[in-house]
Write a protein that holds these residues in place. Structure first.
Motif, PDB file in Angstrom:
ATOM      1  N   ILE A  57       0.942  -1.258  -0.066  1.00  0.00           N
ATOM      2  CA  ILE A  57       0.163   0.033  -0.086  1.00  0.00           C
ATOM      3  C   ILE A  57       0.692   1.282  -0.122  1.00  0.00           C
ATOM      4  O   ILE A  57       1.814   1.342   0.697  1.00  0.00           O
ATOM      5  CB  ILE A  57      -0.869   0.060   1.320  1.00  0.00           C
ATOM      6  N   LEU A  58       0.634   2.135  -0.744  1.00  0.00           N
ATOM      7  CA  LEU A  58       1.243   3.434  -1.093  1.00  0.00           C
ATOM      8  C   LEU A  58       0.360   4.441  -0.658  1.00  0.00           C
ATOM      9  O   LEU A  58      -0.745   4.533  -1.385  1.00  0.00           O
ATOM     10  CB  LEU A  58       1.941   3.552  -2.397  1.00  0.00           C
ATOM     11  N   ARG A  59       0.573   5.190   0.298  1.00  0.00           N
ATOM     12  CA  ARG A  59      -0.486   6.194   0.979  1.00  0.00           C
ATOM     13  C   ARG A  59      -0.149   7.716   0.360  1.00  0.00           C
ATOM     14  O   ARG A  59       0.869   8.130   0.053  1.00  0.00           O
ATOM     15  CB  ARG A  59      -0.297   6.354   2.240  1.00  0.00           C
ATOM     16  N   ASP A  60      -1.385   8.300  -0.343  1.00  0.00           N
ATOM     17  CA  ASP A  60      -1.383   9.357  -0.565  1.00  0.00           C
ATOM     18  C   ASP A  60      -2.074  10.517   0.606  1.00  0.00           C
ATOM     19  O   ASP A  60      -2.203  11.504   0.310  1.00  0.00           O
ATOM     20  CB  ASP A  60      -2.124   9.844  -1.801  1.00  0.00           C
ATOM     21  N   GLY A  61      -2.690   9.603   1.698  1.00  0.00           N
ATOM     22  CA  GLY A  61      -3.392  10.211   2.863  1.00  0.00           C
ATOM     23  C   GLY A  61      -3.976   9.141   3.513  1.00  0.00           C
ATOM     24  O   GLY A  61      -4.317   7.986   2.828  1.00  0.00           O
ATOM     25  N   PRO A  62      -4.812   9.466   4.733  1.00  0.00           N
ATOM     26  CA  PRO A  62      -5.553   8.229   5.412  1.00  0.00           C
ATOM     27  C   PRO A  62      -6.642   7.623   4.546  1.00  0.00           C
ATOM     28  O   PRO A  62      -6.815   6.635   4.658  1.00  0.00           O
ATOM     29  CB  PRO A  62      -6.149   9.321   6.347  1.00  0.00           C
ATOM     30  N   ARG A  63      -7.373   8.491   3.393  1.00  0.00           N
ATOM     31  CA  ARG A  63      -8.327   7.749   2.805  1.00  0.00           C
ATOM     32  C   ARG A  63      -7.864   8.046   1.428  1.00  0.00           C
ATOM     33  O   ARG A  63      -8.846   7.762   0.561  1.00  0.00           O
ATOM     34  CB  ARG A  63      -9.611   8.782   3.016  1.00  0.00           C
ATOM     35  N   SER A  64      -6.613   7.829   0.996  1.00  0.00           N
ATOM     36  CA  SER A  64      -6.029   7.821  -0.319  1.00  0.00           C
ATOM     37  C   SER A  64      -5.040   6.963  -0.255  1.00  0.00           C
ATOM     38  O   SER A  64      -4.155   6.903   0.367  1.00  0.00           O
ATOM     39  CB  SER A  64      -5.868   9.039  -0.974  1.00  0.00           C
ATOM     40  N   ALA A  65      -5.198   5.736  -1.227  1.00  0.00           N
ATOM     41  CA  ALA A  65      -4.000   4.724  -1.558  1.00  0.00           C
ATOM     42  C   ALA A  65      -4.162   4.027  -2.700  1.00  0.00           C
ATOM     43  O   ALA A  65      -5.108   4.181  -3.320  1.00  0.00           O
ATOM     44  CB  ALA A  65      -4.265   3.805  -0.296  1.00  0.00           C
ATOM     45  N   ARG A  66      -2.846   3.641  -3.069  1.00  0.00           N
ATOM     46  CA  ARG A  66      -2.794   2.764  -4.126  1.00  0.00           C
ATOM     47  C   ARG A  66      -2.197   1.402  -3.764  1.00  0.00           C
ATOM     48  O   ARG A  66      -1.410   1.309  -2.642  1.00  0.00           O
ATOM     49  CB  ARG A  66      -1.956   3.428  -5.287  1.00  0.00           C
ATOM     50  N   VAL A  67      -2.919   0.371  -4.476  1.00  0.00           N
ATOM     51  CA  VAL A  67      -2.495  -0.968  -3.872  1.00  0.00           C
ATOM     52  C   VAL A  67      -2.107  -1.961  -4.892  1.00  0.00           C
ATOM     53  O   VAL A  67      -2.552  -2.130  -5.937  1.00  0.00           O
ATOM     54  CB  VAL A  67      -4.018  -1.488  -3.136  1.00  0.00           C
ATOM     55  N   GLY A  68      -1.293  -2.718  -4.555  1.00  0.00           N
ATOM     56  CA  GLY A  68      -0.615  -3.971  -5.293  1.00  0.00           C
ATOM     57  C   GLY A  68      -0.585  -5.222  -4.529  1.00  0.00           C
ATOM     58  O   GLY A  68      -0.267  -5.390  -3.448  1.00  0.00           O
ATOM     59  N   SER A  69      -1.082  -6.250  -5.127  1.00  0.00           N
ATOM     60  CA  SER A  69      -1.322  -7.564  -4.666  1.00  0.00           C
ATOM     61  C   SER A  69      -0.676  -8.702  -5.452  1.00  0.00           C
ATOM     62  O   SER A  69      -0.841  -8.621  -6.502  1.00  0.00           O
ATOM     63  CB  SER A  69      -2.716  -7.969  -4.204  1.00  0.00           C
ATOM     64  N   VAL A  70       0.239  -9.435  -4.892  1.00  0.00           N
ATOM     65  CA  VAL A  70       0.832 -10.495  -5.686  1.00  0.00           C
ATOM     66  C   VAL A  70       0.633 -11.831  -4.937  1.00  0.00           C
ATOM     67  O   VAL A  70       1.095 -11.764  -3.316  1.00  0.00           O
ATOM     68  CB  VAL A  70       2.332 -10.173  -6.063  1.00  0.00           C
ATOM     69  N   THR A  71       0.173 -12.905  -5.442  1.00  0.00           N
ATOM     70  CA  THR A  71       0.266 -14.087  -4.846  1.00  0.00           C
ATOM     71  C   THR A  71       1.207 -15.066  -5.015  1.00  0.00           C
ATOM     72  O   THR A  71       1.513 -15.136  -6.324  1.00  0.00           O
ATOM     73  CB  THR A  71      -1.019 -14.782  -5.099  1.00  0.00           C
ATOM     74  N   SER A  72       1.833 -15.917  -4.404  1.00  0.00           N
ATOM     75  CA  SER A  72       2.729 -16.895  -4.766  1.00  0.00           C
ATOM     76  C   SER A  72       2.608 -18.350  -3.904  1.00  0.00           C
ATOM     77  O   SER A  72       2.036 -18.382  -2.974  1.00  0.00           O
ATOM     78  CB  SER A  72       4.327 -16.396  -4.285  1.00  0.00           C
ATOM     79  N   THR A  73       2.830 -19.239  -4.666  1.00  0.00           N
ATOM     80  CA  THR A  73       3.030 -20.661  -4.073  1.00  0.00           C
ATOM     81  C   THR A  73       4.588 -21.103  -3.780  1.00  0.00           C
ATOM     82  O   THR A  73       4.649 -22.176  -3.406  1.00  0.00           O
ATOM     83  CB  THR A  73       2.406 -21.649  -4.974  1.00  0.00           C
TER      84      THR A  73
END
Length: 464
Positions: A57-73
């Motif tokens: 999660i990269l924050r631009d503020g408490p109610r503003s964020a960009r999200v990246g999710s990666v799954t691995s086995t």
């Protein structure tokens, strides 16, 4: 290669993270399966699998964020940093998240560090079926041909966040399903029984086989019936299969935005009475015999879940209370937007409020109607009404003057669970049951049998 402990993997990922915030979810699955066909055991085996997800999660503020999710086995510790960097790169390239909220911390969420965080991870194996094989082998000596499988899996989940939440849960899930065939190979009579379990200690194979034989005995006489509306007795398994999609559609946001069956002009259907019967539909992570994970753990957001709610404790939620719609699903972001109470979808579903009446007693009070066994191939037709279509399977029986007198042909049905709750005229005693259609995704249910005066069999089906 030695697989590192799930809790340790969480800590290593968090230590390697460079994003403003990071969430880690690790799930180990220990699985055992037993299969049989044509009165012979065909296979058995056990496996252990791992899946883990990194949410950056990269924050631009408490109610503003960009999200990246990666799954691995991967079980290689050397792969940790690469997975973390991929998640951070995905976050940097992402659009702002519509459901952005501050992450929870142990104090604000009442989410303590679980004492079992670093404990031994339980495993299952084929020995869990030791109480089944003897009775199954005895059943193989009968004239009926038996097919089926038993499945047991332990999912151990670790959830860790940069804000200090550390939660762990081991979820046991077991099922047994037996299909019996009798008569000609080309066109046999067919019946099905199944049951859910946590550890197979409560599974009585002899009783299951006895019920299977009783249903096959009902097939001595066959009757062809046309499509139409019939008074129908739905057993607990079929009730579960009809109501689970209702839970999946109970998005508060979707209702407010006008694209679900729970939408109403200017708002939602919360407060609308469905039935005068005192039926209560609810989810409860502490329900006896149906316990499930008591906190949110998700690597992706949807209308029902927000990844920003990871670690949030879940409590009992009454979706319908005493016949009236009581609650919808609201992640924290949706609850804030629509001034609603925060609720999370449960991983179990129970319907209570019926009389202390068995399905057999309901049959005895039926002048003429149908008794179903189970449903399958259920698909949504119209989300605005929650209309579903599907097929009956492995036994639709004719009831006349309080007795089962024949097996009839299968049907395609068209029904909405909301409409069924409006039209139900009798509910029996609630019991733990296995939904057949949704058993690959949802097994923890307790339902009563229901009497529907005009269940819609829309066409005849030649499926067996």
């Amino acid at each position: 290669m030695t697989i590192i402990h799930g809790g340790e993997l969480v800590e290593r990922v968090l230590a390697a993270a460079r994003a403003d915030e990071t969430i880690v979810i690790v799930t180990d699955a220990s699985e055992a399966a037993l299969r049989w066909a044509g009165n012979s055991m065909t296979s058995n085996g056990a496996t252990v699998l791992r899946s883990w997800a990194v949410v950056s999660i990269l924050r631009d503020g408490p109610r503003s964020a960009r999200v990246g999710s990666v799954t691995s086995t991967s079980v290689d510790p050397g792969a940790i940093e690469a997975v973390v960097r991929r998640a951070e790169d995905a976050a940097a390239a992402a659009e702002p998240a519509a459901d952005a909220m501050p992450l929870l911390d142990p104090e604000s969420s009442s989410a303590r560090t679980d004492p079992e965080w670093a404990g031994t991870v339980p495993e299952t194996g084929i020995e869990v079926f030791s109480g089944l094989t003897g009775d199954l082998s005895a059943g193989f000596d009968d004239a009926d041909r038996l097919y089926g499988f038993a499945h047991h899996i332990l999912h151990t989940t670790w959830l860790g966040t940069a804000t200090g939440i550390r939660r762990r849960w081991t979820q046991p899930t077991g099922t047994i399903e037996i299909n019996g065939k009798r008569g000609r190979e080309a066109d046999p009579d067919s019946a099905w029984v199944g049951a859910p379990t946590a550890d197979f200690a409560d599974i009585a194979v002899t009783s299951l086989l006895g019920e299977l034989s009783r249903r096959l005995d009902w097939c001595t006489r066959r009757v062809e019936l046309p499509a139409g509306r019939y008074e129908t007795l739905l057993p607990p398994s079929a009730v579960a299969d009809l109501l689970i999609p209702m839970l999946w559609s109970m998005s508060g946001r979707g209702a407010h935005e006008g694209h679900t069956a729970f939408s109403h002009a200017g708002g939602t259907r919360i407060g609308e009475r469905l039935t005068d019967l005192p039926l209560t539909l609810y989810s409860d992570p502490a329900a006896p015999g149906l316990r499930c994970r008591p906190f949110v753990a998700t690597s992706a957001s949807s209308e029902l879940l927000s990844l920003f709610d990871n670690g949030m404790p879940t409590d009992r939620v009454d979706w319908v209370r005493s016949g009236t719609i009581e609650s919808l699903v609201y992640p924290r972001s949706a609850a804030a937007q629509f001034d609603a109470s925060v609720t999370a979808p449960g991983d179990n579903l129970l319907l209570t409020g019926g009389a202390d009446t068995t399905l057999e007693q309901m049959v005895a009070r039926t002048e003429r109607g149908l008794l179903l066994t189970c449903l399958w191939y259920i698909r949504e037709v119209d989300p605005a009404t929650l209309l579903q279509t599907g097929l009956t399977r492995d036994g639709v029986y004719l009831v006349e003057d309080g007795e089962v007198t024949a097996v009839v042909n299968n049907f395609r049905f068209n029904e909405s669970p909301l409409d069924l709750l409006r039209r139900v005229t009798e509910a029996g005693a609630t019991e733990i049951t296995l939904p057949r259609e949704w058993s690959d995704w949802f097994t923890r249910t307790a339902m009563p049998p229901l009497r529907i005066p005009d269940f819609h069999m829309s066409s005849v089906s030649r499926a067996t």
